[in-house]
Scaffold this active site. Structure first.
Site, PDB file in Angstrom:
ATOM      1  N   HIS A 183       0.816  -1.225   0.000  1.00  9.68           N
ATOM      2  CA  HIS A 183       0.000   0.000   0.000  1.00  9.68           C
ATOM      3  C   HIS A 183       0.842   1.264   0.000  1.00  9.68           C
ATOM      4  CE1 HIS A 183      -4.034  -1.810   0.615  1.00  9.68           C
ATOM      5  NE2 HIS A 183      -3.280  -2.843   0.960  1.00  9.68           N
ATOM      6  N   ASP A 240       3.374   9.377  -0.796  1.00  6.53           N
ATOM      7  CA  ASP A 240       2.180   8.633  -0.387  1.00  6.53           C
ATOM      8  C   ASP A 240       1.938   7.527  -1.412  1.00  6.53           C
ATOM      9  OD1 ASP A 240      -0.124   8.084   1.099  1.00  6.53           O
ATOM     10  OD2 ASP A 240      -0.692  10.189   1.223  1.00  6.53           O
TER      11      ASP A 240
HETATM   12  C1  GDG Z   1      -2.138   3.827   3.456  1.00  5.57           C
HETATM   13  C2  GDG Z   1      -1.134   4.475   2.506  1.00  5.57           C
HETATM   14  C3  GDG Z   1      -2.861   4.380   0.697  1.00  5.57           C
HETATM   15  C4  GDG Z   1      -8.733   9.901   8.029  1.00  5.57           C
HETATM   16  N1  GDG Z   1      -9.214  10.656   9.042  1.00  5.57           N
HETATM   17  C5  GDG Z   1     -10.389  10.125   9.368  1.00  5.57           C
HETATM   18  C6  GDG Z   1     -10.628   9.008   8.543  1.00  5.57           C
HETATM   19  N2  GDG Z   1      -9.593   8.903   7.736  1.00  5.57           N
HETATM   20  C7  GDG Z   1      -9.514   7.910   6.674  1.00  5.57           C
HETATM   21  C8  GDG Z   1      -9.652   8.593   5.328  1.00  5.57           C
HETATM   22  C9  GDG Z   1      -9.048   7.575   4.402  1.00  5.57           C
HETATM   23  C10 GDG Z   1      -8.018   6.897   5.311  1.00  5.57           C
HETATM   24  O1  GDG Z   1      -8.305   7.242   6.664  1.00  5.57           O
HETATM   25  C11 GDG Z   1      -6.622   7.392   5.019  1.00  5.57           C
HETATM   26  O2  GDG Z   1      -6.199   6.827   3.843  1.00  5.57           O
HETATM   27  P1  GDG Z   1      -4.984   7.397   3.028  1.00  5.57           P
HETATM   28  O3  GDG Z   1      -4.932   6.670   1.739  1.00  5.57           O
HETATM   29  O4  GDG Z   1      -5.184   8.857   2.797  1.00  5.57           O
HETATM   30  O5  GDG Z   1      -3.678   7.216   3.919  1.00  5.57           O
HETATM   31  P2  GDG Z   1      -3.001   6.073   4.905  1.00  5.57           P
HETATM   32  O6  GDG Z   1      -3.736   5.915   6.149  1.00  5.57           O
HETATM   33  O7  GDG Z   1      -1.583   6.518   5.050  1.00  5.57           O
HETATM   34  O8  GDG Z   1      -3.073   4.724   4.062  1.00  5.57           O
HETATM   35  C12 GDG Z   1      -1.859   5.275   1.424  1.00  5.57           C
HETATM   36  C13 GDG Z   1      -3.737   3.612   1.673  1.00  5.57           C
HETATM   37  O9  GDG Z   1      -2.962   2.925   2.658  1.00  5.57           O
HETATM   38  C14 GDG Z   1      -4.620   2.600   0.955  1.00  5.57           C
HETATM   39  O10 GDG Z   1      -3.882   1.774   0.134  1.00  5.57           O
HETATM   40  O11 GDG Z   1      -3.681   5.176  -0.124  1.00  5.57           O
HETATM   41  O12 GDG Z   1      -0.930   5.805   0.500  1.00  5.57           O
HETATM   42  O13 GDG Z   1      -0.224   5.323   3.201  1.00  5.57           O
HETATM   43  O14 GDG Z   1      -9.993   6.641   3.999  1.00  5.57           O
HETATM   44  O15 GDG Z   1     -11.008   8.872   5.092  1.00  5.57           O
HETATM   45  N3  GDG Z   1     -11.727   8.245   8.610  1.00  5.57           N
HETATM   46  C15 GDG Z   1     -12.652   8.592   9.527  1.00  5.57           C
HETATM   47  N4  GDG Z   1     -12.495   9.660  10.360  1.00  5.57           N
HETATM   48  C16 GDG Z   1     -11.377  10.445  10.306  1.00  5.57           C
HETATM   49  O16 GDG Z   1     -11.268  11.433  11.047  1.00  5.57           O
HETATM   50  N5  GDG Z   1     -13.767   7.853   9.620  1.00  5.57           N
END
Ligand code: GDG
Length: 476
Positions: free
Chosen positions: A157, A365
């Site tokens: 990821h 990212d």
């Molecule tokens: C890893 C990789 C890759 C955030 N704040 C809240 C909340 N979130 C959720 C978001 C989103 C998720 O968390 C974060 O996903 P990201 O993709 O932006 O980042 P990582 O956590 O670093 O994820 C990344 C991912 O895996 C998937 O393959 O894209 O590059 O680093 O869904 O919405 N959710 C809730 N409340 C919050 O305050 N419910």
């Protein structure tokens, strides 16, 4: 249809009605599992005094989960240690933050072996096994050592680092050799895949063939780029649903006619929060005539709080948001609302919709699902503008966003200005292109791309070398 066994470090089943705090990855995995029968195996998030391998099985909203508790020492060495103090910083190009301790490596291998011991009896012939992320790179190898001959795939990821950076890890070779025990290895983008192939060809005399086939050390795997998506349809519907609308209305009242710029990120140094604040500060300083008409809402739920670099970034962000607010705030206006907690997913959807600008500026990212969620949540007749870092995997699919270099305060400041003055027809035009991708290459498409590759037959190494592929063979 084969059963699908998904394995990830943490297992977070759906908690009902979109109200939970499930992150993008767990939402994605739940969706994948609902289509197949099967189960989702991993750590419960709980610790136990001594590891027993006792499995707890649950069924929630059509998803069966099987979880185990691990020991305190495992959490220290495997999760907080090798995964989050060594691999995470290294894979995000932060050699300066990477810590190398022998104990970490041992703990990492131990937990992977324990997972393999526990999972092995649950695997039936014909099951597809799909292992996720940097915590579990050696799991496929550990399952093979226990006689598992099923098709096993691995999906990373996070980014795959440039070769020279990976070489700073003393166990780099073992790590990559372990990947050659899988049938399919998936990356988020062609850029991370290229980095992997660069390592394999230069450090392992690997041979890159057609259709993603890669051979090294007598093993052939298929290496693919399959960018993860979101369930765009469900997210768009949620953003238009009653709970999202309620918070949207509250946000509009509290914005009091000002344009909201929104950031939503786990509190992590890879997300570029510090640089984002500095870019926003530059905007406030350079464009005083516009400054009072906007505010930045940064939602940053804390993560990995036991790791020192995370404590440091948290303290730095508190200081810089305080400094910027101190320098620019007025009696009825605060430029940054910095919030250190998470919100339920359906409320988040309403907050995205209320934001005139989605400011997504990670330094590195793997993909970034927040960018995709922001797009899916917009009102089609009056969409906001996505400002996106060039260094997020998502930038390769979302080229219609305003792309920025997240290290440049000037570029962030100019992009905010550009977004605020963007006419409605341009906003709609850009959003239509973005939304087209979010809906087309969604989470179901991602799951299908990966499982199709996992089900496709692999030729053996002799067949490949008979075709005369060489170590400098075609790159794809
Ligand atoms: C890893 C990789 C890759 C955030 N704040 C809240 C909340 N979130 C959720 C978001 C989103 C998720 O968390 C974060 O996903 P990201 O993709 O932006 O980042 P990582 O956590 O670093 O994820 C990344 C991912 O895996 C998937 O393959 O894209 O590059 O680093 O869904 O919405 N959710 C809730 N409340 C919050 O305050 N419910």
């Amino acid at each position: 249809m084969s059963r699908l066994i998904v394995v990830s470090n943490r297992v977070q089943p759906p908690s009902g009605g979109g109200e939970g705090n499930q992150g993008g990855l767990s939402v994605a995995l739940s969706a994948a599992l609902r289509e197949y029968s099967g189960l989702w195996f991993g750590w419960s998030g709980q610790t136990t005094e001594s590891f027993t391998g006792q499995i707890s099985i649950q069924r929630t909203e059509g998803v069966t989960t099987a979880t185990v508790d691990i020991e305190e020492q495992d959490v220290d060495e495997y999760y907080n240690g090798f995964a989050n103090r060594t691999l995470w910083p290294l894979f995000h190009d932060r050699i300066d933050l990477a810590e190398y301790e022998r104990g970490f490596q041992g703990g990492y291998q131990r937990v992977n072996d324990r997972f393999a011991d526990t999972l092995e009896p649950l695997i039936e012939p014909g099951d597809l096994v799909w292992v996720h992320d940097y915590h579990l790179i050696p799991l496929g190898q550990a399952l093979r050592a226990r006689g598992i001959r099923n098709r096993i795939g691995f999906f990373l990821h996070i980014p795959w680092p440039p070769r020279q950076i990976l070489l700073s890890l003393s166990s780099h070779k073992e790590l990559v050799e372990a990947l050659f025990e899988y049938d399919v290895v998936g990356f988020q983008t062609a850029v991370w895949l290229e980095s992997f192939l660069d390592y394999v060809t230069h450090e392992m005399d690997g041979v890159v063939g057609e259709d993603g086939l890669v051979t090294a050390g007598g093993r052939t795997i298929r290496a693919i780029a399959s960018p993860i998506g979101i369930d765009g349809e469900a997210f768009a519907a949620m953003a238009d649903g009653p709970r999202a609308r309620a918070i949207y209305d509250r946000m509009m009242v509290s914005a009091n006619g000002r344009a909201m710029i929104l950031g939503v990120d786990r509190l992590d140094y890879s997300k570029g929060l510090q640089e984002r604040f500095v870019g926003y500060e530059r905007f406030l300083a350079d464009r005083p005539e516009r400054a009072g008409g906007v505010f930045l809402l940064q939602i940053a739920p804390p993560s990995r709080e036991d790791v020192q670099s995370y404590q440091e970034i948290r303290a730095e962000l508190e200081a810089s948001s305080g400094r910027i607010n101190g320098a620019f705030a007025d009696i009825e206006w605060v430029p940054i609302r910095y919030v250190n907690k998470g919100y339920p997913r359906d409320q988040l959807a309403g907050i995205y919709r209320a934001a005139r600008i989605g400011l997504v500026t990670p330094l590195r990212d793997g993909m970034n699902l927040v960018a995709k969620e922001y797009v899916a949540a917009q009102d089609p007749s009056d969409p906001g503008v996505l400002i996106l870092s060039r260094f997020a995997g998502a930038a390769l699919q979302l080229g219609a966003a305003v792309l920025v270099n997240p290290y440049s305060a000037e570029e962030i400041s100019d992009a905010i200005d550009q977004a605020l003055s963007m006419p409605l027809d341009e906003r709609i035009d850009r959003w239509t292109q973005l939304m087209d991708n979010v809906m087309r290459e969604d989470v179901m498409w991602w799951r299908r791309t990966f499982t199709d590759a996992l089900e496709a037959p692999l030729p053996d190494a002799e067949q490949l070398s008979a075709k005369g592929e060489t170590a400098t063979g075609p790159k794809f």
